[in-house]
Motif scaffolding. Structure first.
Motif, PDB file in Angstrom:
ATOM      1  N   ASP A 160     -15.866  -6.224   1.502  1.00 51.25           N
ATOM      2  CA  ASP A 160     -16.163  -5.433   0.299  1.00 51.25           C
ATOM      3  C   ASP A 160     -14.793  -4.983  -0.629  1.00 51.25           C
ATOM      4  N   SER A 161     -14.875  -5.141  -1.779  1.00 49.23           N
ATOM      5  CA  SER A 161     -13.717  -5.089  -2.552  1.00 49.23           C
ATOM      6  C   SER A 161     -13.292  -3.299  -2.618  1.00 49.23           C
ATOM      7  N   ARG A 162     -14.404  -2.687  -2.441  1.00 53.83           N
ATOM      8  CA  ARG A 162     -13.983  -1.060  -2.345  1.00 53.83           C
ATOM      9  C   ARG A 162     -12.933  -0.931  -1.206  1.00 53.83           C
ATOM     10  N   VAL A 163     -13.299  -1.731   0.059  1.00 56.00           N
ATOM     11  CA  VAL A 163     -12.171  -1.462   1.192  1.00 56.00           C
ATOM     12  C   VAL A 163     -10.886  -2.061   0.660  1.00 56.00           C
ATOM     13  N   LEU A 164     -10.751  -2.972  -0.199  1.00 58.58           N
ATOM     14  CA  LEU A 164      -9.546  -3.647  -0.480  1.00 58.58           C
ATOM     15  C   LEU A 164      -8.911  -2.611  -1.678  1.00 58.58           C
ATOM     16  N   LEU A 165      -9.651  -1.929  -2.451  1.00 58.65           N
ATOM     17  CA  LEU A 165      -9.096  -0.894  -3.386  1.00 58.65           C
ATOM     18  C   LEU A 165      -8.665   0.050  -2.636  1.00 58.65           C
ATOM     19  N   ARG A 166      -9.399   0.506  -1.696  1.00 62.19           N
ATOM     20  CA  ARG A 166      -8.801   1.863  -0.924  1.00 62.19           C
ATOM     21  C   ARG A 166      -7.549   1.571  -0.204  1.00 62.19           C
ATOM     22  N   HIS A 167      -7.268   0.423   0.237  1.00 66.07           N
ATOM     23  CA  HIS A 167      -6.022   0.054   0.773  1.00 66.07           C
ATOM     24  C   HIS A 167      -4.789  -0.115  -0.140  1.00 66.07           C
ATOM     25  N   VAL A 168      -5.269  -0.596  -1.312  1.00 69.35           N
ATOM     26  CA  VAL A 168      -4.269  -0.481  -2.762  1.00 69.35           C
ATOM     27  C   VAL A 168      -3.974   0.838  -2.894  1.00 69.35           C
ATOM     28  N   VAL A 169      -5.014   1.667  -2.976  1.00 74.25           N
ATOM     29  CA  VAL A 169      -4.594   3.109  -3.381  1.00 74.25           C
ATOM     30  C   VAL A 169      -3.683   3.737  -2.081  1.00 74.25           C
ATOM     31  N   THR A 170      -4.095   3.569  -0.899  1.00 76.32           N
ATOM     32  CA  THR A 170      -3.141   3.934   0.112  1.00 76.32           C
ATOM     33  C   THR A 170      -1.700   3.625  -0.152  1.00 76.32           C
ATOM     34  N   LEU A 171      -1.370   2.216  -0.676  1.00 76.48           N
ATOM     35  CA  LEU A 171       0.057   1.682  -1.010  1.00 76.48           C
ATOM     36  C   LEU A 171       0.436   2.569  -1.696  1.00 76.48           C
ATOM     37  N   MET A 172      -0.301   2.927  -3.074  1.00 81.52           N
ATOM     38  CA  MET A 172       0.158   3.551  -4.036  1.00 81.52           C
ATOM     39  C   MET A 172       0.558   5.087  -3.560  1.00 81.52           C
ATOM     40  N   HIS A 173      -0.043   5.528  -3.003  1.00 81.07           N
ATOM     41  CA  HIS A 173       0.326   6.956  -2.342  1.00 81.07           C
ATOM     42  C   HIS A 173       1.313   6.908  -1.418  1.00 81.07           C
ATOM     43  N   LYS A 174       1.486   6.020  -0.481  1.00 74.57           N
ATOM     44  CA  LYS A 174       2.846   5.797   0.194  1.00 74.57           C
ATOM     45  C   LYS A 174       3.951   5.551  -0.827  1.00 74.57           C
ATOM     46  N   ALA A 175       3.868   5.011  -1.704  1.00 75.23           N
ATOM     47  CA  ALA A 175       4.947   4.887  -2.670  1.00 75.23           C
ATOM     48  C   ALA A 175       5.312   6.017  -3.410  1.00 75.23           C
ATOM     49  N   GLY A 176       4.533   7.035  -3.345  1.00 72.20           N
ATOM     50  CA  GLY A 176       4.804   8.209  -4.135  1.00 72.20           C
ATOM     51  C   GLY A 176       4.155   8.381  -5.435  1.00 72.20           C
ATOM     52  N   PHE A 177       3.105   7.503  -5.775  1.00 65.62           N
ATOM     53  CA  PHE A 177       2.523   7.480  -7.039  1.00 65.62           C
ATOM     54  C   PHE A 177       1.055   7.929  -6.929  1.00 65.62           C
ATOM     55  N   ASN A 178       0.703   8.712  -7.959  1.00 66.17           N
ATOM     56  CA  ASN A 178      -0.619   8.878  -8.204  1.00 66.17           C
ATOM     57  C   ASN A 178      -1.461   8.091  -9.727  1.00 66.17           C
TER      58      ASN A 178
END
Length: 156
Positions: A72-90
């Motif tokens: 499910d690509s929504r699961v992949l997107l949520r993982h990418v969003v987690t990477l984004m937040h861990k890098a300090g971005f919104n």
């Protein structure tokens, strides 16, 4: 701030569901791919990953890894969003264009926007999704595939 561009394309084939923006679209054909082949979400993932400077969707979710078969690509997107937040971005904003000759996507765009905003945990006003045809030109116009472009603005 960082800007990323994402692009994806998949072939339309019989015997597959058509999933765009996490929404199942009523159509005779679906997109061929290792995962659910959601070109819209794949372009969004690539845009975010590009803005972060950490490669692309193929690097993070390789089609050689059976763990992502039918994913499910929504699961992949949520993982990418987690990477984004861990890098300090919104997410500042996201602008996406889907090119599909058929089916007509206007009735589904609102639900796609709702899904993506939920996955980013942001306000829907930060998400814009447009659909267009290619006036019967090229592979999209011949209804052989669907493509999507995404532009993402991230901020710290």
């Amino acid at each position: 701030m960082r800007i990323g561009h994402g692009y994806d394309v998949h072939q339309l084939v019989e015997g597959r569901k058509l999933i765009l923006g996490g929404v199942e679209i009523d159509h005779a054909k679906g997109l061929l791919g290792h995962s659910d082949a959601d070109v819209l979400l794949h372009a969004v993932c690539d845009g975010v990953l590009g803005a972060l400077g950490v490669g692309d969707i193929g690097k993070h979710f390789p089609d050689t890894d059976q763990a992502y078969a039918g994913a499910d690509s929504r699961v992949l997107l949520r993982h990418v969003v987690t990477l984004m937040h861990k890098a300090g971005f919104n997410l500042g904003n996201l602008d996406v264009t889907i090119a599909a000759q058929m089916p007509k996507l206007a009735p589904y765009l609102s639900k796609m926007k709702t899904n993506i905003a939920a996955d980013f945990k942001c306000h829907e006003s930060q998400i814009n999704i447009k659909a267009t045809t290619t006036e019967r030109l090229g592979f999209v116009g011949r209804e052989e595939g669907i493509e999507a472009h995404a532009v993402v603005l991230l901020s710290k």
